[in-house]
Design a protein around this motif. Structure first.
Motif, PDB file in Angstrom:
ATOM      1  N   THR A 195       0.846  -1.186   0.000  1.00  0.00           N
ATOM      2  CA  THR A 195       0.000   0.000   0.000  1.00  0.00           C
ATOM      3  C   THR A 195       0.883   1.238   0.000  1.00  0.00           C
ATOM      4  O   THR A 195       1.944   1.255   0.626  1.00  0.00           O
ATOM      5  CB  THR A 195      -0.931   0.051   1.216  1.00  0.00           C
ATOM      6  N   ILE A 241     -15.316   1.455   3.927  1.00  0.00           N
ATOM      7  CA  ILE A 241     -15.158   1.072   5.333  1.00  0.00           C
ATOM      8  C   ILE A 241     -15.954   2.057   6.183  1.00  0.00           C
ATOM      9  O   ILE A 241     -15.742   3.270   6.095  1.00  0.00           O
ATOM     10  CB  ILE A 241     -13.674   1.077   5.746  1.00  0.00           C
ATOM     11  N   ALA A 283     -12.159   4.412   1.752  1.00  0.00           N
ATOM     12  CA  ALA A 283     -11.089   4.260   2.747  1.00  0.00           C
ATOM     13  C   ALA A 283     -10.045   5.356   2.688  1.00  0.00           C
ATOM     14  O   ALA A 283      -9.589   5.853   3.723  1.00  0.00           O
ATOM     15  CB  ALA A 283     -10.433   2.889   2.583  1.00  0.00           C
ATOM     16  N   GLU A 284      -9.657   5.760   1.474  1.00  0.00           N
ATOM     17  CA  GLU A 284      -8.563   6.716   1.395  1.00  0.00           C
ATOM     18  C   GLU A 284      -8.945   8.105   1.911  1.00  0.00           C
ATOM     19  O   GLU A 284      -8.073   8.890   2.275  1.00  0.00           O
ATOM     20  CB  GLU A 284      -8.017   6.803  -0.030  1.00  0.00           C
ATOM     21  N   ALA A 288      -8.011   7.326   5.772  1.00  0.00           N
ATOM     22  CA  ALA A 288      -6.768   6.720   6.266  1.00  0.00           C
ATOM     23  C   ALA A 288      -5.529   7.061   5.446  1.00  0.00           C
ATOM     24  O   ALA A 288      -4.440   6.586   5.772  1.00  0.00           O
ATOM     25  CB  ALA A 288      -6.931   5.198   6.323  1.00  0.00           C
ATOM     26  N   SER A 289      -5.646   7.864   4.405  1.00  0.00           N
ATOM     27  CA  SER A 289      -4.474   8.241   3.627  1.00  0.00           C
ATOM     28  C   SER A 289      -3.633   9.266   4.378  1.00  0.00           C
ATOM     29  O   SER A 289      -4.097   9.897   5.337  1.00  0.00           O
ATOM     30  CB  SER A 289      -4.897   8.827   2.278  1.00  0.00           C
ATOM     31  N   ARG A 304      -7.096   5.025  12.689  1.00  0.00           N
ATOM     32  CA  ARG A 304      -7.597   4.988  11.318  1.00  0.00           C
ATOM     33  C   ARG A 304      -6.828   3.953  10.483  1.00  0.00           C
ATOM     34  O   ARG A 304      -7.430   3.208   9.705  1.00  0.00           O
ATOM     35  CB  ARG A 304      -7.474   6.378  10.678  1.00  0.00           C
ATOM     36  N   ARG A 355      -7.920   0.441  11.608  1.00  0.00           N
ATOM     37  CA  ARG A 355      -9.203   0.042  11.009  1.00  0.00           C
ATOM     38  C   ARG A 355      -9.026  -0.345   9.545  1.00  0.00           C
ATOM     39  O   ARG A 355      -9.614  -1.329   9.080  1.00  0.00           O
ATOM     40  CB  ARG A 355     -10.203   1.206  11.129  1.00  0.00           C
ATOM     41  N   TYR A 356      -8.210   0.406   8.825  1.00  0.00           N
ATOM     42  CA  TYR A 356      -7.986   0.113   7.409  1.00  0.00           C
ATOM     43  C   TYR A 356      -7.284  -1.238   7.234  1.00  0.00           C
ATOM     44  O   TYR A 356      -7.753  -2.109   6.479  1.00  0.00           O
ATOM     45  CB  TYR A 356      -7.157   1.222   6.753  1.00  0.00           C
ATOM     46  N   TYR A 357      -6.193  -1.431   7.947  1.00  0.00           N
ATOM     47  CA  TYR A 357      -5.439  -2.679   7.764  1.00  0.00           C
ATOM     48  C   TYR A 357      -6.152  -3.880   8.377  1.00  0.00           C
ATOM     49  O   TYR A 357      -5.988  -5.006   7.900  1.00  0.00           O
ATOM     50  CB  TYR A 357      -4.006  -2.522   8.279  1.00  0.00           C
ATOM     51  N   THR A 365      -9.294  -4.310   8.017  1.00  0.00           N
ATOM     52  CA  THR A 365     -10.193  -4.676   6.920  1.00  0.00           C
ATOM     53  C   THR A 365      -9.446  -5.403   5.811  1.00  0.00           C
ATOM     54  O   THR A 365      -9.936  -6.415   5.282  1.00  0.00           O
ATOM     55  CB  THR A 365     -10.883  -3.414   6.361  1.00  0.00           C
TER      56      THR A 365
END
Length: 258
Positions: A135, A162, A167-168, A171-172, A189, A192-194, A196
């Motif tokens: 990523t 999400i 997502a971005e 969490a970006s 954040r 939660r992203y990772y 998922t």
């Protein structure tokens, strides 16, 4: 085996960068050349800049292919989206545009896919078995999925929904900057992203790139996952190196590869 270089070119929103790559060692064979991305960044104007970069390195390239990355979904040489470049790229026959302008084979790939394959072939994920997800945390989130060394293109995992959001947008690195978040505030954040990503794909290794990876010690050790998660190692060279590798593979030039 030959040390003939393959040119990799990375098209970005602000700059177009290229360098010949020695694919035996996985590094630049000459100093990188950067030219500002034209405005507007239409296919014709961008192809003109790419041609200037090719001409500057022509003496080192032989008749080999050129690998080009672009911030877009690419299917069978057609760009299906456009991020940070002119919207005229959407559904453009980009491979044909470049090949005709350059008079040589061109292999066009998504920019995150190129960076991902570089990390697997030459970087931190080299020799790692199973599923590797790379990523890139930047303005958005780019992604690459590589299974036992083979790329699954155009994964676009930054656009997973999400908690009702793309997502971005949450969490970006761009979201962190936009919202003025400290790392302490940003880590949940990312978790939660990772979480998922892991729930959906069960990767063996997660690699985190993008400019924010230089600060990896401030957040990666605090993420609790089953998979190992590590910072990328090739930094801003990855796109160019990966583009060159994928171009050589697509052209069947196994003699150029390590």
């Amino acid at each position: 085996m030959t040390n003939e270089a393959v040119l990799g070119i990375d098209i970005g929103g602000s700059g177009i960068k290229g360098a010949p790559v020695d694919l035996v060692v996985g590094d630049f064979a000459d100093k990188r050349l950067r030219i500002p991305t034209p405005t507007p960044s239409t296919p014709k104007k961008v192809a003109g800049v790419v041609a200037r970069i090719v001409e500057s390195f022509a003496g080192q390239l032989g008749d080999g292919p050129v690998g080009v990355t672009i911030p877009a979904v690419v299917t069978h040489g057609v760009t299906r989206s456009a991020a940070n470049i002119d919207k005229s790229w959407i559904d453009a026959p980009a491979d044909t545009i470049f090949s005709e302008r350059l008079g040589r084979p061109v292999h066009l790939v998504n920019d995150a896919d190129a960076a991902g394959i570089a990390e697997v072939k030459y970087g931190v994920a080299k020799g790692y078995p199973g599923l590797v997800i790379v990523t890139t945390l930047g303005t958005g989130i780019g992604s690459a999925m590589i299974m036992d060394g083979a790329l699954v293109p155009n994964s676009e995992l930054g656009h997973l929904e999400i908690d009702g959001h793309d997502a971005e947008t949450q969490a970006s690195a761009g979201a962190k900057t936009r919202l003025g978040l400290s790392y302490e505030e940003y880590i949940p954040r990312l978790q939660r992203y990772y979480d998922t990503i892991e729930k959906l794909f069960s990767p063996d290794l997660i690699v985190v790139g993008g400019g924010i990876s230089k600060d990896a010690a401030k957040y990666l050790p605090y993420l609790k996952l089953h998979a190992e998660i590590v910072p990328a190692s090739l930094k801003n060279r990855a796109g160019i190196i990966g583009a060159a590798w994928l171009a050589a593979e697509a052209a069947g030039r196994t003699d150029l590869l390590a």
